[in-house]
Enzyme design. Structure first.
Site, short mmCIF file in Angstrom:
data_model
loop_
_atom_site.label_atom_id
_atom_site.label_comp_id
_atom_site.label_asym_id
_atom_site.label_seq_id
_atom_site.Cartn_x
_atom_site.Cartn_y
_atom_site.Cartn_z
N ASP A 1 0.87 -1.18 0.00
CA ASP A 1 0.00 0.00 0.00
C ASP A 1 0.90 1.23 0.00
O ASP A 1 2.11 1.13 0.23
CB ASP A 1 -0.89 0.00 1.26
N SER A 2 0.29 2.38 -0.19
CA SER A 2 1.04 3.62 -0.15
C SER A 2 1.52 3.97 1.25
O SER A 2 2.42 4.78 1.41
CB SER A 2 0.15 4.76 -0.65
N CYS B 1 -4.28 -1.44 -1.95
CA CYS B 1 -4.47 -0.01 -2.17
C CYS B 1 -5.45 0.12 -3.32
O CYS B 1 -5.24 -0.45 -4.40
CB CYS B 1 -3.11 0.60 -2.54
N GLU C 1 -3.44 8.54 9.05
CA GLU C 1 -1.98 8.51 9.22
C GLU C 1 -1.59 9.26 10.51
O GLU C 1 -0.59 8.99 11.12
CB GLU C 1 -1.26 9.10 7.99
N CYS D 1 -11.01 2.62 0.05
CA CYS D 1 -9.63 3.00 0.35
C CYS D 1 -9.26 2.20 1.59
O CYS D 1 -10.05 2.13 2.54
CB CYS D 1 -9.53 4.50 0.65
N HIS E 1 -7.29 2.72 3.91
CA HIS E 1 -7.15 3.47 5.16
C HIS E 1 -8.49 3.59 5.89
O HIS E 1 -8.53 3.77 7.10
CB HIS E 1 -6.66 4.90 4.89
N1 DGL Z 1 -4.79 3.34 1.00
C1 DGL Z 1 -4.77 3.74 -0.35
C2 DGL Z 1 -6.03 3.34 -1.10
O1 DGL Z 1 -6.60 2.36 -0.78
C3 DGL Z 1 -4.50 5.12 -0.72
C4 DGL Z 1 -4.14 6.17 0.20
C5 DGL Z 1 -3.32 7.17 -0.58
O2 DGL Z 1 -2.14 6.91 -0.69
O3 DGL Z 1 -3.87 8.15 -1.08
O4 DGL Z 1 -6.43 3.96 -2.04
#
Ligand code: DGL
Length: 254
Positions: A7-8, A70, A146, A178, A180
């Protein structure tokens, strides 16, 4: 079996956690691209390049299956990754759509990063199945997570700010598009009372089940491209136990 997850940032740890809950013995190797988070505001070309570099790192670590934890990378880079890598690659979008189709009575909301929403990946798949779809980008959710602000007044206010529209549209199902966002699930579910919430981290771990051999030492290795602020706390908050982060050494372009 060695399974790679990337993931990012720390959000994909929600997927790692769901995978570990289902598969006790596999060895999990995670890469969080904390040096380049967020992906959700970048161009498609940049997201594809970053995703390829992350996948290459995990390939070097000997993974035999890859989960792109992600949505942004799944929306833009899945086809390229599937073409370039010698092992199976799974994204989070298809499983989330599948779960929403099982749950929805007709009106679905999708929330994600600006890039995921702009890609139209969820909207196309859901409307092709005959559902009414409302999508909303929620750019402040990733920094909230975050920062560890997953509950309390600030989180409630930001959730209300973005989700008001979807609540007014009376969606019956909401996809957390997402990785997150599951960390904000409590606040989101409270605000969206009575709406079924689809957590793609659970959906993807269910969908890889036929391809995973639950064998190995049950190890979890976590790599990050930067030891950013609060990293250890974020890992512990998401996984519910401390795991020491390691610095990822590899080719990660700017
Ligand atoms: N967690 C990532 C997603 O599912 C992206 C968060 C990001 O880096 O913008 O899209």
């Amino acid at each position: 079996m060695r399974v790679g997850v990337f993931d990012s940032g720390v959000g994909g740890l929600t997927v790692l956690k769901a995978l570990r809950e289902r598969f006790r013995r596999i060895d999990l190797v995670y890469l969080g691209d904390t040096a380049r988070v967020p992906y959700g505001i970048r161009s498609a070309e940049t997201v594809v390049r970053y995703a390829l570099e992350c996948a290459e790192f995990l390939k070097e670590k000997g993974v035999e299956l890859l989960v792109v934890a992600c949505n942004t990378a799944s929306a833009y880079a899945l086809e390229t990754l599937r073409r370039e890598l010698p092992f199976p690659v799974f994204g989070v979008i298809e499983p989330g759509v599948k779960r929403a189709l099982e749950l929805s009575r007709g009106k679905v909301g999708v929330i994600g990063t600006p890039a995921t929403v702009r890609s139209g990946a969820y909207q196309e798949a859901l409307s092709a199945a005959g559902l009414e779809v409302y999508a909303k980008a929620c750019p402040l959710f990733v920094p909230l997570v975050e920062e560890g602000l997953t509950e309390g007044e600030i989180a409630r206010k930001v959730v209300e700010h973005y989700l008001k529209e979807l609540k007014e549209k009376r969606v019956d199902t909401l996809i957390l598009g997402c990785t997150h966002y599951p960390l904000l699930k409590g606040v989101i579910s409270d605000y969206m009372e009575g709406v079924s919430v689809v957590d793609s981290s659970e959906a993807v771990s269910e969908s890889v089940r036929p391809f995973v051999k639950d064998e190995g030492n049950g190890e979890t290795e976590l790599y990050f491209t930067d030891f950013s602020q609060n990293l250890e706390q974020a890992v512990e908050l998401i996984l519910g136990r401390p795991v020491e982060p390691r610095l990822a050494k590899g080719v990660f372009s700017a």
